[in-house]
Design an enzyme around this catalytic site. Structure first.
Site, short mmCIF file in Angstrom:
data_model
loop_
_atom_site.label_atom_id
_atom_site.label_comp_id
_atom_site.label_asym_id
_atom_site.label_seq_id
_atom_site.Cartn_x
_atom_site.Cartn_y
_atom_site.Cartn_z
N ASP A 224 0.81 -1.22 0.00
CA ASP A 224 0.00 0.00 0.00
C ASP A 224 0.84 1.27 0.00
O ASP A 224 2.01 1.27 0.41
CB ASP A 224 -0.89 0.03 1.25
CG ASP A 224 -2.06 -0.93 1.16
OD1 ASP A 224 -2.05 -1.81 0.27
OD2 ASP A 224 -2.96 -0.83 2.01
N HIS A 365 3.57 -2.27 3.31
CA HIS A 365 3.65 -0.92 2.76
C HIS A 365 5.05 -0.74 2.14
O HIS A 365 6.05 -0.85 2.85
CB HIS A 365 3.43 0.14 3.85
CG HIS A 365 2.06 0.09 4.45
ND1 HIS A 365 1.70 -0.87 5.38
CD2 HIS A 365 0.96 0.87 4.25
CE1 HIS A 365 0.44 -0.67 5.74
NE2 HIS A 365 -0.03 0.37 5.06
#
Length: 411
Positions: A224, A365
């Site tokens: 992400d 992430h």
């Protein structure tokens, strides 16, 4: 293939990726990486096409009506780079810029004959030899029928070597040869997935399910908030294991680094929607949610030639309004590495390797260096456990995912 040269080890590596597949036409992107045994290395890419009706292998030039069509395409690439992406004409790759614009015939697309033009294989190969090194050698098709041209970026750029430009179908289609028209049909036909097993190779239509994740252990690694400054290194690590991942990108970051996003898509990874700038969707109106996702989708399609298939809400936050106003399946996760909080490579690795089960969706992430540091061990450990690394779309295979519906794993 490797060979000794001087005091170091020289190497030549080639990889082929399918761009189009039908009973009539096959298209492949061939990437070549060379190292001279020292610090210098180079990479190049071109496309090759197979015409089943004649049994001939054709170069990229066979897609075009002739040299004037290629010149017009080069001029349009230069224009898009300059006017839409802000790349100065004198900073564009060799063969583009002002020289391409000056060499372009006037109104080539408008003046093209309405009937398809047949181009002989011999003539196409002669033209390819004449134009060796052209910035258009690495050319394919987007899902909307426009040409996607990829070429080296400027030295020193993150992801340099993977800049792509998407051209409008209305401009490029009149420039295609008769074979180019058939190649376009093969690249954009939904039927091609049923006719040819493309392995892990990406196509212009996006990731193609090739594994039955109901029968073999699969895991979807998802990243992400990027792309970020570490994403290029992550892509290198994923390539070492032929692992495919899904990137839930922010529209603002796509605009900052479209070349990195294009590289990820080109290498078979899935690019999905994570909103424009990570706003909490529960604080937006229904129209605001729809507009945010649409703006992000447009940036993704501009960078990759392919619209996103799924979305993930920032913070994992959603409500009835946001779900009602999204046109995408909403992909959450069942394994949260908490990398955003602990920033600890060992903890990230432990969670990812011990909590993953067949069908898992793992949350990372790619904007955090400790996360990227963990990925090689995560890949090695899960690979040793028999996992296949697939995109979210591949994980769910033939399952029809519903817009506005939450999915946390493949059950």
């Amino acid at each position: 293939m490797t060979a000794r040269e001087g005091d170091g080890e020289a190497s030549l590596e080639q990889k082929a990726e399918f761009l189009a597949a039908s009973d009539d036409v096959l298209g492949a992107r061939i990437t070549t990486r060379r190292a001279n045994g020292g610090s210098e290395a180079s990479a190049s890419a071109t496309t090759r096409w197979y015409d089943a009706s004649t049994g001939e292998v054709l170069p990229w030039t066979a897609l075009f009506r002739g040299e004037d069509a290629i010149r017009a395409t080069a001029a349009e690439v230069a224009r898009v780079l300059h006017e839409e992406e802000g790349v100065e004409l004198d900073e564009q790759p060799e063969g583009l810029g002002q020289s391409a614009i000056s060499a372009a015939p006037s109104n080539a697309a408008e003046d093209a004959p309405s009937d398809p033009v047949e181009v002989a294989a011999e003539e196409a190969w002669k033209l390819a030899a004449k134009l060796d090194g052209s910035p258009l050698e690495d050319v394919g098709f987007g899902t909307t029928g426009g040409l996607i041209v990829s070429f080296p970026g400027e030295p020193g750029e993150e992801g340099a070597g993977e800049r792509s430009v998407a051209l409008d179908a209305d401009f490029t289609r009149p420039l295609l040869s008769a074979f180019g028209e058939r190649a376009l049909t093969a690249a954009t036909s939904e039927e091609k997935e049923e006719k040819v097993d493309l392995g892990n190779a990406p196509s212009a239509a996006g990731p193609t399910p090739t594994l039955d994740c109901a029968r073999v252990p699969c895991v979807a690694l998802t990243f992400d908030d990027g792309p970020g400054k570490h994403t290029g290194r992550l892509l290198d690590d994923l390539a070492d294991y032929s692992a495919k991942a899904t990137f839930y990108v922010l529209g603002t970051m796509v605009e900052e680094a479209p070349d990195v996003v294009a590289r990820a898509a080109r290498e078979g990874h899935e690019i999905a929607n994570h909103t424009w700038k990570h706003d909490d969707l529960t604080g937006k109106s229904g129209k605001g949610v729809a507009a945010d996702l649409a703006r992000t989708a447009k940036a993704i399609e501009k960078a990759t030639g392919t619209p996103p298939r799924t979305m993930r809400p920032p913070y994992g936050a959603y409500d009835d309004t946001s779900l009602k106003h999204t046109d995408y399946p909403v992909i959450m996760w069942d394994v949260d590495t908490l990398d955003w909080m602990n920033r600890d490579t060992r903890k990230i690795t432990k969670i990812a390797t011990t909590e993953t089960t067949p069908g898992s969706i793992v949350l990372f992430h790619d904007i955090h260096a400790p996360t990227i540091d963990a990925i090689p061990t995560v890949l090695r450990t899960l690979h040793e456990q028999g996992y296949h690394f697939v995109t979210v779309t591949e994980l769910f295979g033939d399952t029809e995912l519903e817009p506005g519906t939450i999915y946390r794993r493949r059950d």
